[in-house]
Design a protein around this motif. Sequence first.
Motif, PDB file in Angstrom:
ATOM      1  N   GLN A 180      -4.631  -0.002 -48.309  1.00 46.54           N
ATOM      2  CA  GLN A 180      -3.354  -0.956 -47.931  1.00 46.54           C
ATOM      3  C   GLN A 180      -3.531  -2.035 -46.837  1.00 46.54           C
ATOM      4  OE1 GLN A 180       0.361   0.633 -48.217  1.00 46.54           O
ATOM      5  NE2 GLN A 180       0.028   1.424 -50.106  1.00 46.54           N
ATOM      6  N   GLN A 181      -4.525  -1.644 -45.967  1.00 43.59           N
ATOM      7  CA  GLN A 181      -4.730  -2.326 -44.783  1.00 43.59           C
ATOM      8  C   GLN A 181      -5.616  -3.575 -45.045  1.00 43.59           C
ATOM      9  OE1 GLN A 181      -6.501  -0.206 -41.483  1.00 43.59           O
ATOM     10  NE2 GLN A 181      -6.509  -2.059 -40.004  1.00 43.59           N
ATOM     11  N   LEU A 182      -6.104  -3.581 -46.084  1.00 41.86           N
ATOM     12  CA  LEU A 182      -6.949  -4.764 -46.915  1.00 41.86           C
ATOM     13  C   LEU A 182      -6.083  -5.863 -47.185  1.00 41.86           C
ATOM     14  CD1 LEU A 182     -10.027  -3.249 -48.167  1.00 41.86           C
ATOM     15  CD2 LEU A 182     -10.155  -4.507 -46.052  1.00 41.86           C
ATOM     16  N   ASN A 183      -4.704  -5.459 -47.450  1.00 41.70           N
ATOM     17  CA  ASN A 183      -4.000  -6.536 -48.184  1.00 41.70           C
ATOM     18  C   ASN A 183      -3.672  -7.740 -47.428  1.00 41.70           C
ATOM     19  OD1 ASN A 183      -3.314  -4.379 -50.265  1.00 41.70           O
ATOM     20  ND2 ASN A 183      -1.338  -3.920 -49.748  1.00 41.70           N
ATOM     21  N   SER A 202      -3.036 -10.753 -42.454  1.00 38.49           N
ATOM     22  CA  SER A 202      -4.056  -9.645 -42.823  1.00 38.49           C
ATOM     23  C   SER A 202      -3.810  -8.627 -41.964  1.00 38.49           C
ATOM     24  CB  SER A 202      -5.372 -10.258 -42.591  1.00 38.49           C
ATOM     25  OG  SER A 202      -6.416  -9.365 -42.612  1.00 38.49           O
ATOM     26  N   GLY A 203      -3.975  -7.371 -42.543  1.00 39.89           N
ATOM     27  CA  GLY A 203      -4.144  -6.204 -41.895  1.00 39.89           C
ATOM     28  C   GLY A 203      -5.109  -5.717 -40.979  1.00 39.89           C
ATOM     29  N   VAL A 204      -6.169  -6.399 -41.012  1.00 40.45           N
ATOM     30  CA  VAL A 204      -7.451  -6.455 -40.198  1.00 40.45           C
ATOM     31  C   VAL A 204      -7.661  -7.247 -39.091  1.00 40.45           C
ATOM     32  CG1 VAL A 204      -8.572  -5.431 -42.138  1.00 40.45           C
ATOM     33  CG2 VAL A 204      -9.075  -7.766 -41.701  1.00 40.45           C
ATOM     34  N   LEU A 205      -6.811  -8.447 -38.940  1.00 40.28           N
ATOM     35  CA  LEU A 205      -6.651  -9.197 -37.941  1.00 40.28           C
ATOM     36  C   LEU A 205      -6.253  -8.540 -36.459  1.00 40.28           C
ATOM     37  CD1 LEU A 205      -6.070 -12.798 -39.506  1.00 40.28           C
ATOM     38  CD2 LEU A 205      -8.245 -11.899 -38.675  1.00 40.28           C
ATOM     39  N   GLN A 232     -10.108 -20.900 -37.878  1.00 36.76           N
ATOM     40  CA  GLN A 232     -11.277 -20.803 -38.889  1.00 36.76           C
ATOM     41  C   GLN A 232     -11.865 -19.443 -38.959  1.00 36.76           C
ATOM     42  OE1 GLN A 232     -13.811 -24.379 -38.292  1.00 36.76           O
ATOM     43  NE2 GLN A 232     -12.286 -25.696 -38.287  1.00 36.76           N
ATOM     44  N   GLU A 233     -12.252 -19.037 -37.713  1.00 33.60           N
ATOM     45  CA  GLU A 233     -12.602 -17.472 -37.464  1.00 33.60           C
ATOM     46  C   GLU A 233     -11.841 -16.721 -37.926  1.00 33.60           C
ATOM     47  OE1 GLU A 233     -15.884 -16.144 -35.850  1.00 33.60           O
ATOM     48  OE2 GLU A 233     -16.372 -18.066 -36.846  1.00 33.60           O
ATOM     49  N   ARG A 234     -10.444 -16.694 -37.427  1.00 33.37           N
ATOM     50  CA  ARG A 234      -9.691 -15.649 -38.059  1.00 33.37           C
ATOM     51  C   ARG A 234      -9.851 -15.746 -39.578  1.00 33.37           C
ATOM     52  NH1 ARG A 234      -5.996 -13.658 -34.519  1.00 33.37           N
ATOM     53  NH2 ARG A 234      -4.341 -13.495 -35.789  1.00 33.37           N
ATOM     54  N   ALA A 235      -9.616 -16.931 -40.227  1.00 34.46           N
ATOM     55  CA  ALA A 235      -9.655 -16.976 -41.924  1.00 34.46           C
ATOM     56  C   ALA A 235     -10.860 -16.301 -42.326  1.00 34.46           C
ATOM     57  CB  ALA A 235      -9.465 -18.553 -42.155  1.00 34.46           C
ATOM     58  N   LEU A 236     -11.898 -16.776 -41.589  1.00 35.25           N
ATOM     59  CA  LEU A 236     -13.040 -15.993 -42.119  1.00 35.25           C
ATOM     60  C   LEU A 236     -13.186 -14.524 -41.820  1.00 35.25           C
ATOM     61  CD1 LEU A 236     -16.147 -16.511 -43.235  1.00 35.25           C
ATOM     62  CD2 LEU A 236     -16.814 -16.854 -40.751  1.00 35.25           C
ATOM     63  N   SER A 237     -12.729 -13.930 -40.750  1.00 33.08           N
ATOM     64  CA  SER A 237     -12.580 -12.659 -40.486  1.00 33.08           C
ATOM     65  C   SER A 237     -11.418 -12.068 -41.432  1.00 33.08           C
ATOM     66  CB  SER A 237     -11.879 -12.369 -38.943  1.00 33.08           C
ATOM     67  OG  SER A 237     -12.577 -12.831 -38.011  1.00 33.08           O
ATOM     68  N   ALA A 238     -10.626 -12.695 -41.967  1.00 36.08           N
ATOM     69  CA  ALA A 238      -9.696 -11.982 -42.861  1.00 36.08           C
ATOM     70  C   ALA A 238     -10.447 -11.964 -44.181  1.00 36.08           C
ATOM     71  CB  ALA A 238      -8.450 -12.848 -43.045  1.00 36.08           C
ATOM     72  N   LEU A 239     -11.116 -12.628 -44.728  1.00 32.77           N
ATOM     73  CA  LEU A 239     -11.852 -12.881 -45.953  1.00 32.77           C
ATOM     74  C   LEU A 239     -13.091 -11.814 -46.053  1.00 32.77           C
ATOM     75  CD1 LEU A 239     -11.642 -16.649 -47.072  1.00 32.77           C
ATOM     76  CD2 LEU A 239     -10.360 -14.587 -48.153  1.00 32.77           C
ATOM     77  N   LEU A 240     -13.749 -11.904 -44.950  1.00 26.53           N
ATOM     78  CA  LEU A 240     -15.292 -11.054 -45.073  1.00 26.53           C
ATOM     79  C   LEU A 240     -14.952  -9.574 -45.438  1.00 26.53           C
ATOM     80  CD1 LEU A 240     -17.057 -12.461 -41.979  1.00 26.53           C
ATOM     81  CD2 LEU A 240     -17.860 -12.137 -44.194  1.00 26.53           C
ATOM     82  N   PRO A 241     -13.968  -8.726 -44.860  1.00 24.69           N
ATOM     83  CA  PRO A 241     -13.914  -7.293 -45.424  1.00 24.69           C
ATOM     84  C   PRO A 241     -13.577  -7.140 -46.923  1.00 24.69           C
ATOM     85  CG  PRO A 241     -12.089  -8.033 -43.998  1.00 24.69           C
ATOM     86  CD  PRO A 241     -12.929  -9.059 -43.961  1.00 24.69           C
ATOM     87  N   MET A 246     -14.517   6.460 -29.011  1.00 26.29           N
ATOM     88  CA  MET A 246     -14.066   7.968 -28.374  1.00 26.29           C
ATOM     89  C   MET A 246     -12.368   8.062 -28.435  1.00 26.29           C
ATOM     90  SD  MET A 246     -16.627   7.656 -24.810  1.00 26.29           S
ATOM     91  CE  MET A 246     -15.711   9.056 -24.077  1.00 26.29           C
ATOM     92  N   ARG A 247     -11.757   6.913 -28.426  1.00 19.68           N
ATOM     93  CA  ARG A 247     -10.350   7.027 -28.548  1.00 19.68           C
ATOM     94  C   ARG A 247      -9.839   7.395 -29.867  1.00 19.68           C
ATOM     95  NH1 ARG A 247     -10.858   2.256 -25.728  1.00 19.68           N
ATOM     96  NH2 ARG A 247      -9.619   0.995 -27.331  1.00 19.68           N
ATOM     97  N   GLY A 248     -10.786   7.582 -30.765  1.00 19.23           N
ATOM     98  CA  GLY A 248     -10.254   8.044 -32.060  1.00 19.23           C
ATOM     99  C   GLY A 248      -9.975   6.847 -33.089  1.00 19.23           C
ATOM    100  N   LEU A 249     -10.157   5.731 -32.606  1.00 20.22           N
ATOM    101  CA  LEU A 249      -9.515   4.622 -33.394  1.00 20.22           C
ATOM    102  C   LEU A 249     -10.584   4.628 -34.605  1.00 20.22           C
ATOM    103  CD1 LEU A 249      -9.252   1.699 -30.935  1.00 20.22           C
ATOM    104  CD2 LEU A 249      -7.493   3.627 -31.512  1.00 20.22           C
ATOM    105  N   SER A 250     -10.124   4.392 -36.014  1.00 18.68           N
ATOM    106  CA  SER A 250     -10.463   3.867 -37.111  1.00 18.68           C
ATOM    107  C   SER A 250     -11.095   2.519 -37.070  1.00 18.68           C
ATOM    108  CB  SER A 250      -9.774   4.221 -38.368  1.00 18.68           C
ATOM    109  OG  SER A 250      -8.743   2.888 -38.270  1.00 18.68           O
ATOM    110  N   LEU A 251     -11.996   2.145 -38.105  1.00 12.30           N
ATOM    111  CA  LEU A 251     -12.782   0.953 -38.234  1.00 12.30           C
ATOM    112  C   LEU A 251     -11.561  -0.226 -38.013  1.00 12.30           C
ATOM    113  CD1 LEU A 251     -15.399  -0.549 -37.888  1.00 12.30           C
ATOM    114  CD2 LEU A 251     -15.509  -0.355 -40.605  1.00 12.30           C
ATOM    115  N   GLY A 252     -10.514   0.140 -38.926  1.00  7.99           N
ATOM    116  CA  GLY A 252      -9.527  -0.852 -39.011  1.00  7.99           C
ATOM    117  C   GLY A 252      -8.929  -1.085 -37.979  1.00  7.99           C
ATOM    118  N   GLU A 253      -8.528  -0.120 -37.175  1.00  8.17           N
ATOM    119  CA  GLU A 253      -7.841  -0.015 -35.846  1.00  8.17           C
ATOM    120  C   GLU A 253      -8.665  -0.830 -34.805  1.00  8.17           C
ATOM    121  OE1 GLU A 253      -5.181   3.946 -35.880  1.00  8.17           O
ATOM    122  OE2 GLU A 253      -7.292   3.951 -35.423  1.00  8.17           O
ATOM    123  N   MET A 254     -10.076  -0.792 -35.020  1.00 10.12           N
ATOM    124  CA  MET A 254     -10.917  -1.490 -34.096  1.00 10.12           C
ATOM    125  C   MET A 254     -10.778  -2.810 -34.278  1.00 10.12           C
ATOM    126  SD  MET A 254     -14.290   0.687 -34.024  1.00 10.12           S
ATOM    127  CE  MET A 254     -14.468   2.391 -33.875  1.00 10.12           C
TER     128      MET A 254
END
Length: 414
Positions: free
Chosen positions: A28-31, A46-49, A99-108, A186-194
């Motif tokens: 769901q984080q990719l929604n 986007s949930g990854v931005l 534009q970078e934010r739009a690209l960042s949302a589509l890439l994953p 080290m802080r235990g973050l997932s890739l999505g949280e990063m």
Amino acid sequence: MLLPVLQAVSQVAAKESPTVLNLAFADQQLNTALRLMQGQIVGLRSGVLPPWSVSLIAQGVHPVTIAEAQQVGGSLQGALEFLLDRGYLGRAQLDGVAQERALSALLPLAWQTSMTSSALWADAPSELPLNSTSTQQIIETAERHAALLTREERALKPSSRFSANPLSVSTMVGNEDKERVYHAAMRGLSLGEMSQRLPQRWDTLTQTVSRLLREGALRPQNAAAPREVADALKAGQAAPDFCLPDLAGGELRLSALRGQPVWLVFNRQSTCAMCNPHHAKIIAMHELLRARGVQIVSVWGSPLEDLSSGIGRQRPPYPVLADPNDETYDRYGLRMSLKGTLDPRNLSTMIQGFRMMGASALKDDGELLRMPAEFLIGADGVIETAHYNSYGSDWLPMERVLSWADQQTVPDRH
């Protein structure tokens, strides 16, 4: 030949009428929701931005300026217009960020095959319009960058987690991207949280993670459940025990202070512009509180090695503890808040903090969105006051702490 998800976006973008496309996935984080109009992306969610503030800081906009823009503008659009009008950003620069934010949302999404629906939404996401970039250009750029990802990088998911090899910390020096990802792991973050916290596009983030995995600095973990954060603590509850490393050396266990009243202060990162001014006041009060038998303990969400260059510069005469994995923060029920971080009431404290810390106040060695908290704990280990900051600099009034200290029994020193 476009990849399936990008092809779905391309087909809807060709419509003449405004359309909101909702892309839903098993993860769901990719929604993602895209508002498309006349071949352009004019809205995005986007949930990854990361928040817009992270993108703007990466462009060199000072956090104090962002807070002022939000206060004056009252909304994202108003804040961005303020930055444009005052010359903090140029139009071309701002369009580039969008534009970078739009690209960042589509890439994953590019290599995803588990899209569960692509329904049209009536709920339009809000985002700065991309005035001069067509949807087709963004899609083609996304596909070009996606094609450069290796099979291992494509397999990384928002839920992917990693353990950091402590022996590799010295190899991070000099590479800011690697250092950020390493400390996030080290802080235990997932890739999505990063991806929500770091100013790196998804493809560069996965490439950095892949490089650290190959070098042995990170190791993959099995899919783990999200971190459990306890409910907010209340007066009358026993203060949860913990044991954390101290900047002065060794470790401190809270239960070892039983018999003394304790003022426990949870902070953000060691260079925080809202926390360091507060501790300047605490240091000034230390002798008054010590005479009343009160022990001050401060906890910071930064690695131990970063404390000396942050709060350590003030030489606090009380324990300064490191909790980079946020385990104690979670046990005490501390939360994240973008709204609280950007609250305009923080502005005067932040200005003072930047004067104290200089450029180091911009260093992200902990949780920038973390809301601090303070606990006044009796000699019996029971919480007498639990204060969770509603915004970053919403600290307990010093008069209230002194009043509480006056009610404590000073231990017999003979």
